[in-house]
Design a protein around this motif. Structure first.
Motif, PDB file in Angstrom:
ATOM      1  N   GLN A  17      14.345   3.898  -2.083  1.00 27.76           N
ATOM      2  CA  GLN A  17      14.382   4.184  -3.445  1.00 27.76           C
ATOM      3  C   GLN A  17      13.171   3.877  -4.313  1.00 27.76           C
ATOM      4  O   GLN A  17      12.365   2.866  -4.159  1.00 27.76           O
ATOM      5  CB  GLN A  17      15.380   2.990  -4.024  1.00 27.76           C
ATOM      6  N   GLY A  18      12.619   4.916  -5.170  1.00 25.37           N
ATOM      7  CA  GLY A  18      11.489   4.820  -5.776  1.00 25.37           C
ATOM      8  C   GLY A  18      10.992   5.896  -6.464  1.00 25.37           C
ATOM      9  O   GLY A  18      11.846   6.882  -6.819  1.00 25.37           O
ATOM     10  N   TRP A  19       9.795   6.146  -6.721  1.00 22.69           N
ATOM     11  CA  TRP A  19       9.001   7.138  -7.396  1.00 22.69           C
ATOM     12  C   TRP A  19       8.067   7.923  -6.685  1.00 22.69           C
ATOM     13  O   TRP A  19       7.540   7.562  -5.861  1.00 22.69           O
ATOM     14  CB  TRP A  19       8.070   6.533  -8.542  1.00 22.69           C
ATOM     15  N   ARG A  20       8.118   9.380  -6.875  1.00 18.98           N
ATOM     16  CA  ARG A  20       7.260  10.218  -6.394  1.00 18.98           C
ATOM     17  C   ARG A  20       6.144  10.843  -7.449  1.00 18.98           C
ATOM     18  O   ARG A  20       6.722  11.325  -8.117  1.00 18.98           O
ATOM     19  CB  ARG A  20       7.935  11.278  -5.618  1.00 18.98           C
ATOM     20  N   LEU A  21       4.944  10.672  -7.014  1.00 23.13           N
ATOM     21  CA  LEU A  21       3.873  11.481  -7.725  1.00 23.13           C
ATOM     22  C   LEU A  21       3.556  12.557  -6.835  1.00 23.13           C
ATOM     23  O   LEU A  21       3.167  12.733  -5.770  1.00 23.13           O
ATOM     24  CB  LEU A  21       2.838  10.612  -7.977  1.00 23.13           C
ATOM     25  N   SER A  22       3.480  13.656  -7.718  1.00 16.01           N
ATOM     26  CA  SER A  22       3.218  14.892  -7.066  1.00 16.01           C
ATOM     27  C   SER A  22       2.763  15.939  -7.979  1.00 16.01           C
ATOM     28  O   SER A  22       3.271  16.380  -9.136  1.00 16.01           O
ATOM     29  CB  SER A  22       4.654  15.882  -6.501  1.00 16.01           C
ATOM     30  N   LEU A  23       1.550  16.799  -7.801  1.00 17.65           N
ATOM     31  CA  LEU A  23       0.910  17.612  -8.431  1.00 17.65           C
ATOM     32  C   LEU A  23       0.162  18.550  -7.655  1.00 17.65           C
ATOM     33  O   LEU A  23      -0.212  18.301  -6.319  1.00 17.65           O
ATOM     34  CB  LEU A  23       0.148  16.832  -9.453  1.00 17.65           C
ATOM     35  N   PHE A  30      -0.950  17.231  -3.840  1.00 22.86           N
ATOM     36  CA  PHE A  30      -0.986  15.797  -3.635  1.00 22.86           C
ATOM     37  C   PHE A  30       0.275  15.347  -3.938  1.00 22.86           C
ATOM     38  O   PHE A  30       1.009  15.504  -4.988  1.00 22.86           O
ATOM     39  CB  PHE A  30      -2.030  15.062  -4.897  1.00 22.86           C
ATOM     40  N   THR A  31       0.830  14.287  -2.900  1.00 24.30           N
ATOM     41  CA  THR A  31       2.258  13.766  -3.255  1.00 24.30           C
ATOM     42  C   THR A  31       1.883  12.349  -2.581  1.00 24.30           C
ATOM     43  O   THR A  31       1.096  12.011  -1.668  1.00 24.30           O
ATOM     44  CB  THR A  31       3.105  14.404  -2.367  1.00 24.30           C
ATOM     45  N   ALA A  32       2.712  11.424  -3.566  1.00 23.57           N
ATOM     46  CA  ALA A  32       2.738   9.788  -2.989  1.00 23.57           C
ATOM     47  C   ALA A  32       3.764   9.306  -3.429  1.00 23.57           C
ATOM     48  O   ALA A  32       4.277   9.685  -4.512  1.00 23.57           O
ATOM     49  CB  ALA A  32       1.222   9.278  -3.801  1.00 23.57           C
ATOM     50  N   TYR A  33       4.219   8.275  -2.660  1.00 24.18           N
ATOM     51  CA  TYR A  33       5.454   7.755  -3.019  1.00 24.18           C
ATOM     52  C   TYR A  33       5.476   6.190  -3.170  1.00 24.18           C
ATOM     53  O   TYR A  33       4.459   5.437  -2.735  1.00 24.18           O
ATOM     54  CB  TYR A  33       6.457   7.849  -1.718  1.00 24.18           C
ATOM     55  N   PHE A  34       6.087   5.717  -4.232  1.00 23.86           N
ATOM     56  CA  PHE A  34       6.072   4.256  -4.620  1.00 23.86           C
ATOM     57  C   PHE A  34       7.270   3.659  -4.788  1.00 23.86           C
ATOM     58  O   PHE A  34       8.149   3.812  -5.405  1.00 23.86           O
ATOM     59  CB  PHE A  34       5.568   4.204  -6.165  1.00 23.86           C
ATOM     60  N   ALA A  35       7.773   3.048  -3.554  1.00 19.60           N
ATOM     61  CA  ALA A  35       8.870   2.438  -3.213  1.00 19.60           C
ATOM     62  C   ALA A  35       9.115   1.020  -3.827  1.00 19.60           C
ATOM     63  O   ALA A  35       8.310   0.232  -4.077  1.00 19.60           O
ATOM     64  CB  ALA A  35       9.115   2.144  -1.770  1.00 19.60           C
ATOM     65  N   ASP A  36      10.486   0.832  -4.486  1.00 16.59           N
ATOM     66  CA  ASP A  36      10.759  -0.173  -5.513  1.00 16.59           C
ATOM     67  C   ASP A  36      10.477  -1.224  -4.587  1.00 16.59           C
ATOM     68  O   ASP A  36       9.766  -2.359  -4.971  1.00 16.59           O
ATOM     69  CB  ASP A  36      12.188  -0.193  -5.819  1.00 16.59           C
ATOM     70  N   ALA A  37      10.947  -1.442  -3.167  1.00 17.71           N
ATOM     71  CA  ALA A  37      10.685  -2.683  -2.377  1.00 17.71           C
ATOM     72  C   ALA A  37       9.187  -2.967  -2.236  1.00 17.71           C
ATOM     73  O   ALA A  37       8.968  -4.037  -1.993  1.00 17.71           O
ATOM     74  CB  ALA A  37      11.235  -2.108  -1.050  1.00 17.71           C
ATOM     75  N   ASP A  38       8.398  -1.862  -2.140  1.00 19.18           N
ATOM     76  CA  ASP A  38       6.946  -2.111  -2.066  1.00 19.18           C
ATOM     77  C   ASP A  38       6.245  -2.843  -3.333  1.00 19.18           C
ATOM     78  O   ASP A  38       5.182  -3.318  -2.970  1.00 19.18           O
ATOM     79  CB  ASP A  38       5.878  -1.079  -1.602  1.00 19.18           C
ATOM     80  N   TYR A  39       6.758  -2.585  -4.483  1.00 19.86           N
ATOM     81  CA  TYR A  39       6.098  -2.828  -5.534  1.00 19.86           C
ATOM     82  C   TYR A  39       7.015  -4.011  -6.368  1.00 19.86           C
ATOM     83  O   TYR A  39       6.648  -4.536  -7.634  1.00 19.86           O
ATOM     84  CB  TYR A  39       5.883  -1.798  -6.499  1.00 19.86           C
ATOM     85  N   ALA A  48       2.775   1.529 -11.080  1.00 24.43           N
ATOM     86  CA  ALA A  48       2.082   2.065  -9.945  1.00 24.43           C
ATOM     87  C   ALA A  48       1.853   3.384  -9.911  1.00 24.43           C
ATOM     88  O   ALA A  48       0.690   3.793  -9.659  1.00 24.43           O
ATOM     89  CB  ALA A  48       2.446   1.359  -8.696  1.00 24.43           C
ATOM     90  N   ALA A  49       2.955   4.291 -10.105  1.00 23.71           N
ATOM     91  CA  ALA A  49       2.794   5.493  -9.958  1.00 23.71           C
ATOM     92  C   ALA A  49       2.255   6.255 -11.216  1.00 23.71           C
ATOM     93  O   ALA A  49       1.434   7.212 -10.976  1.00 23.71           O
ATOM     94  CB  ALA A  49       4.380   6.205  -9.977  1.00 23.71           C
TER      95      ALA A  49
END
Length: 77
Positions: A17-23, A30-39, A48-49
């Motif tokens: 469950q979280g957010w993905r930054l992609s461009l 570039f793609t990065a994931y920001f999980a709710d559990a990690d933040y 964070a994203a």
């Protein structure tokens, strides 16, 4: 709030469950994931994203002719 390049992922069948930054710039992705559990929660992961996106945009603006190096540097973090 401007959420361009940021997408919310909430799947019932997945533990993520979280957010993905992609461009994409000049063919480099570039793609990065920001999980709710990690933040610590949905809002914290979103912040964070957003922060990562702004840092990435700033680096790409500072080096417009070399997106490959900028994206590689961010993927290594």
């Amino acid at each position: 709030m401007d959420l361009r390049n940021i997408t919310r992922f909430t799947y019932e069948t997945s533990t993520f469950q979280g957010w993905r930054l992609s461009l994409r710039r000049r063919g480099y992705q570039f793609t990065a994931y920001f999980a709710d559990a990690d933040y610590g929660g949905e809002e914290e992961a979103l912040q964070a994203a957003l922060g990562a996106r702004e840092r990435l945009f700033a680096e790409l603006a500072a080096h417009p002719d070399d997106p490959k190096s900028v994206i590689k540097t961010f993927q290594a973090k």
